[in-house]
Design a protein around this motif. Structure first.
Motif, short mmCIF file in Angstrom:
data_model
loop_
_atom_site.label_atom_id
_atom_site.label_comp_id
_atom_site.label_asym_id
_atom_site.label_seq_id
_atom_site.Cartn_x
_atom_site.Cartn_y
_atom_site.Cartn_z
N TYR A 588 0.70 -1.20 0.05
CA TYR A 588 0.08 0.11 -0.02
C TYR A 588 1.08 1.35 -0.20
CZ TYR A 588 -3.21 3.67 1.47
OH TYR A 588 -4.09 4.68 1.59
N HIS A 589 1.74 1.44 0.85
CA HIS A 589 2.63 2.42 1.09
C HIS A 589 3.73 2.77 -0.17
CE1 HIS A 589 1.22 4.40 4.69
NE2 HIS A 589 1.11 3.06 5.07
N GLU A 590 3.94 1.57 -0.71
CA GLU A 590 5.24 1.88 -1.72
C GLU A 590 4.24 2.33 -2.96
OE1 GLU A 590 7.19 -1.79 -2.78
OE2 GLU A 590 8.66 -1.43 -1.44
N SER A 591 3.25 1.77 -3.09
CA SER A 591 2.13 2.46 -4.09
C SER A 591 1.80 3.85 -4.01
CB SER A 591 0.95 1.40 -4.34
OG SER A 591 -0.01 1.64 -3.25
N HIS A 592 1.81 4.39 -2.87
CA HIS A 592 1.68 5.77 -2.42
C HIS A 592 3.06 6.46 -2.40
CE1 HIS A 592 -2.19 4.15 -1.58
NE2 HIS A 592 -2.72 5.67 -1.71
N GLY A 593 4.22 5.94 -2.86
CA GLY A 593 5.38 6.75 -3.08
C GLY A 593 6.00 6.99 -1.57
N ASP A 594 5.83 6.00 -0.80
CA ASP A 594 6.38 6.11 0.63
C ASP A 594 7.65 5.25 0.61
OD1 ASP A 594 4.92 7.82 2.30
OD2 ASP A 594 3.32 6.29 2.22
N ASN A 641 12.52 0.72 -2.17
CA ASN A 641 11.62 1.37 -1.24
C ASN A 641 11.26 0.85 0.02
OD1 ASN A 641 11.28 3.37 -3.47
ND2 ASN A 641 9.99 2.13 -4.57
N CYS A 660 7.89 5.97 6.23
CA CYS A 660 6.75 4.90 6.89
C CYS A 660 7.61 3.71 7.89
CB CYS A 660 5.92 4.14 5.87
SG CYS A 660 4.85 2.79 6.40
N TYR A 695 4.04 7.47 8.71
CA TYR A 695 3.10 6.72 9.32
C TYR A 695 4.05 5.55 10.11
CZ TYR A 695 -0.23 8.30 6.31
OH TYR A 695 -1.24 8.69 5.62
#
Ligand SMILES: Nc1ncnc2c1ncn2[C@@H]1O[C@H](COP(=O)(O)OP(=O)(O)OP(=O)(O)O)[C@@H](O)[C@H]1O
Length: 863
Positions: A588-594, A641, A660, A695
């Motif tokens: 989830y967070h990788e797909s949001h650029g985190d 990432n 994150c 996060y």
């Protein structure tokens, strides 16, 4: 359509538009009645009630009064809170509220002690009017206990009151200021506590000037009283008489501030002064350390103490009820060499850094104590600014060799100190400064290697220790001061004759009770920043915290219950549902650029998760080159990432790319580790982007002991105002086909592995050879250079100690790796020994694989 808001709600204890009283508060009926007759429209404008509405409101009010009179609550109040005391919290219902209590944000508890800790408690409504000014006052006179979003709790202590005195406040000033902000008035018990502690504290000062100690008092009466005491009289220097003179007490301007740069006061970015109703400007000026020309000079009475009698005078002062405080009059120190050090012109310290330093240099002299700032808030620069203020020889002590080089670099980055004025004392490098004064950076362990110590001290180390001992040091900066135990600190004090001490830390807490030692070893806590305030100002990142409950898969839970406690860790760390949650969050967070860091103290779990997901990981056994490679890729490679880190990444890790953090296994209930880990994402580069949040997830296996640990771990952060959301279900988790361990066969195989390894691997990592030079502010390449240069190995103390559970958190024993290597290389049978070792290892691996296979078959048969 108007929205009716009747003030009778307020009498009943419900929220109203006009005020937000504390939950148990009840305004006196007369005040409520006068406020009772209004309503507001959708714009928030007040509208008058008509007569019928007024009559209805009065009837409702009467009904509520009747109810209150007969209710058990009113009985409690009338019984003078006899029973409410049993509940621990103070019940304010019996207190009479002031007429304009709505403008006053603080509640003062009259009880001087609540059993566990001493000192009256104050609760601040952080949302109310005048909260900013009240916060200014409370951070000056009291210690923050807990600061969640809306209600802050503070406590008066002897030390906090002394800190207030040192910025020029007196007992009466404190009480008057409290009176202005208090909703109910200052209770007599609290006044008594304040008078008792301010009457004597700070009356006697022991001042170090030109390497000689002086007793200093503001009034002749006190100094005469001291000299009437036979012990103190006998400690007076031969022929010394009481001298009366004038000393400067004005706070000197701290370098790196706008004031120091000659900017006008009007341009200062400070807390806005929004309230014209409170007029005590003098008190506020003192709190803000503004100029107060009247207080610039004051009359004092002094006498000199005989050499070597300082401790006796100090002890006797305490004995006769006039505790002496130590101050270093560095501005008038003409004996110790001057160090030419200033902040670079472009260096600008932040308002909270200035505030912290103004507590240390409140009256133009140096006071010893501790400054507490969150991770990533710039403690290093605070220390360097203090050094620039004192301008005498400075010694900095850190916990590791890596930090030694970081500090030396930071001195060069922020100040104009010359390269040759910086000395380094570590296992691999012993370099003195060339002039009469300079900056020395070293570690606690190097400095505590005394001649009578257990370890044999090498010749060059002994030389260096003698050199340190032969100097007078203006300031000793103690980095990560919470890890220093009393016995080590005493050893260090023997070596280093420092006139003033500054402790720096993010988390002034340990799981043992050793933290209170620091009060008398170093000094009181001078300043503690508010994490939430710093986050809202963009100095540290805003963080959303969540505890994610991961149910145990059925077969794991059955096995978990059969295990003795020491083996259970591996079961809840490797819980397949926890794995899925971790994978889901990463996706989830990788797909949001985190950029994500996953922490695991358990090495088996760390490797399992990382290998299965195909992500790089670093633990204690990872070579330095590999660490650098992983970190460089994490920082600069857009395909990397997520990295997995063991507990060696808890501290000293400066990765501003990380946004994150996911925690899958941690050190039991360590509050400190939780805060340190959170610190890894507080520096997030993107922290000032609009709406940006970092996060922090803590994954907890449900219905296991991990849940209890988790609650304990969060306590410190909750006190700092972080709200942990509990996530019991992640939407989409069950339907995600990409997740591992979705079928029973795969889970059974994992269970077999865990059962097989639970004996040997149910532990958390022992940190050995942890060299984080690659993670310094200078970036990975800087680290590479340093590590090649230092070539040291550090072994940590026990794990309990590392988390604060033991006597000492990381005590680093440093030794030269190259010597060890040479010993190995010169071994006569070196080659043969290595061949045999490889053969043994191969045999062991084959045996282990066979055993694993057997266990796998066994579990498949059982489930
Ligand atoms: N006044 C300032 N102006 C600009 N940058 C600053 C200032 N103060 C601190 N920083 C930067 O903030 C970052 C964090 O500083 P520092 O490493 O001193 O934090 P810390 O409080 O020691 O953190 P930790 O507890 O994690 O070691 C550094 O990159 C530093 O350069």
């Amino acid at each position: 359509m108007p929205v009716k808001r009747k003030a009778v709600d307020e009498v009943a204890g419900r929220a109203s538009k006009r005020s937000t009283p504390a939950p148990s508060a009840r305004a006196s009926p007369s005040e409520s009645e006068s406020d009772s007759e209004y309503e507001v429209d959708e714009e928030g404008n007040e509208i008058e009630f008509d007569e019928a509405q007024k009559a209805r409101a009065r009837r409702e009010l009467d009904a509520i009064k009747r109810f209150n009179k007969n209710s058990q609550f009113s009985n409690i109040a009338s019984r003078n809170v006899k029973h409410s005391r049993l509940f621990g919290a103070k019940d304010f219902r019996e207190s009479k509220l002031k007429q304009d209590h709505e403008n006053r944000p603080i509640w003062i508890d009259a009880r001087v002690s609540d059993g566990s800790s001493k000192g009256p408690k104050i609760t601040l409504e952080a949302f109310g009017p005048n909260a900013a000014k009240a916060t200014d006052l409370l951070t000056t006179i009291a210690e923050p206990v807990s600061r969640p979003a809306h209600l802050h709790e503070y406590r008066f202590t002897e030390h906090s009151l002394y800190a207030a005195l040192s910025v020029g406040l007196k007992g009466d000033d404190i009480i008057n200021a409290l009176e202005k902000f208090s909703k109910t008035g200052v209770p007599d018990e609290v006044k008594e506590f304040i008078y008792k502690n301010t009457l004597t504290y700070g009356k006697v000062r022991i001042v170090l000037r030109n390497n000689r100690f002086w007793v200093e008092c503001d009034d002749a009466e006190t100094i005469n009283k001291l000299l009437q005491d036979t012990v103190i009289h006998s400690c007076k220097a031969a022929g010394a008489e009481v001298e009366t003179g004038i000393v400067q007490t004005k706070a000197t301007v701290i370098q790196g501030t706008e004031q120091a740069k000659g900017l006008t006061q009007a341009n200062k970015s400070e807390v806005p002064r929004d309230d014209p109703t409170l007029e005590d400007e003098r008190m506020i000026a003192a709190l803000r350390d503004e100029d107060d020309d009247d207080d610039t000079y004051k009359r004092t009475h002094t006498f000199e103490i005989a050499p070597g009698k300082r401790e006796s005078v100090s002890a006797q002062c305490l004995e006769i009820g006039l505790p002496a405080v130590s101050e270093y009059d560095f501005a008038n120190d003409k004996v110790n060499a001057f160090l030419n050090i200033d902040l670079k012109p472009q260096t600008q310290i932040r308002p909270y850094q200035e505030k912290a330093l103004s507590k240390m240099f409140g009256n133009g002299r140096g006071k010893s104590g501790i400054i507490v700032l969150p991770c990533g808030a710039g403690k290093t620069l605070v220390g360097i600014t203090a050094a620039c203020h004192i301008k005498k020889s400075i010694v900095v002590l850190c916990t590791s060799a890596m930090s030694v080089y970081q500090w030396a670099n930071e001195f060069k980055k922020w100040s104009n100190v010359k390269e040759e004025d910086i000395a380094v004392f570590s296992a691999s490098e012993k370099r003195k400064f060339s002039g009469k004064a300079g900056v020395l950076v070293s570690t606690y362990s190097m400095m505590s290697m005394s001649a009578e110590g257990q370890r044999q001290v090498a010749y060059d180390t002994k030389q260096m220790l003698d050199w340190v001992q032969g100097q007078e040091w203006g300031l000793m900066i103690l980095d990560e001061v919470h890890v220093v135990p009393a016995r080590m600190f005493r050893k260090v004090s023997e070596q280093v004759r420092a006139h003033c001490k500054l402790g720096l830390t993010a988390t002034l807490l340990r799981e043992d009770d050793k933290i209170t030692d620091l009060n008398y070893l170093i000094g009181p806590k001078l300043y503690e920043a508010n994490w939430m305030e710093l986050a809202s100002q963009g100095h540290i990142a805003r963080v959303q915290c969540a505890e994610v409950w991961c149910p145990m898969s059925m077969e794991f839970y059955q096995e978990y219950q059969k295990q003795p406690p020491r083996k259970q860790l591996l079961f809840y760390a490797c819980n397949p549902i926890k794995f899925q949650v971790c994978q889901f969050l990463i996706n989830y967070h990788e797909s949001h650029g985190d950029k994500i860091i996953v922490f695991s103290d358990n090495i088996f779990a760390l490797e399992l998760y990382a290998k299965k997901m195909g992500k790089p990981y670093i633990c204690g056994s990872t070579s330095n080159n590999e660490r650098i490679l992983v970190l460089e890729n994490f920082q600069h490679n857009e395909n990397i990432n997520t990295i997995f880190l063991s507990k060696i990444g808890d501290t000293s890790l400066d990765l501003p790319e990380a946004t994150c953090l996911i925690q899958i296994s941690s050190h039991y209930g360590s509050r400190r580790q939780e805060a340190q880990r959170l610190g890894r994402i507080l520096r997030a580069k993107r922290r000032n982007d609009e709406g940006f949040n970092a996060y922090f997830y803590s994954l907890v296996s449900k219905d296991t002991t991990e849940m209890a640990y988790s609650a304990k771990r969060q306590a410190f952060l909750v006190d700092q105002g972080y709200a942990f959301k509990t996530i019991t279900h992640l939407k989409g988790l069950n339907d995600d086909p990409k997740l591992h361990y979705r079928d029973a066969r795969e889970r059974n195989e994992l269970l077999a592995e865990v059962i097989l390894n639970s004996e040997e691997h149910s532990k958390i990592e022992e940190v050995k050879g942890n060299n984080w030079s690659s993670l310094s502010a200078g970036g990975p390449s800087a680290g590479r250079k340093k590590s090649a240069m230092t070539g040291v190995r550090r072994t940590a103390g026990s794990l309990a100690e590392a988390s604060g559970g033991g006597i000492m958190a990381p005590i680093y024993a440093e030794r030269d790796r190259s010597r060890k290597k040479k010993e190995n290389d010169s071994a006569f049978f070196g080659k043969e020994v290595r061949r045999q070792q490889n053969a043994i290892k191969k045999r062991r691996d084959a045996d282990a694989e066979a055993a694993r296979e057997a266990a796998r078959k066994d579990t498949n048969r059982r489930y």
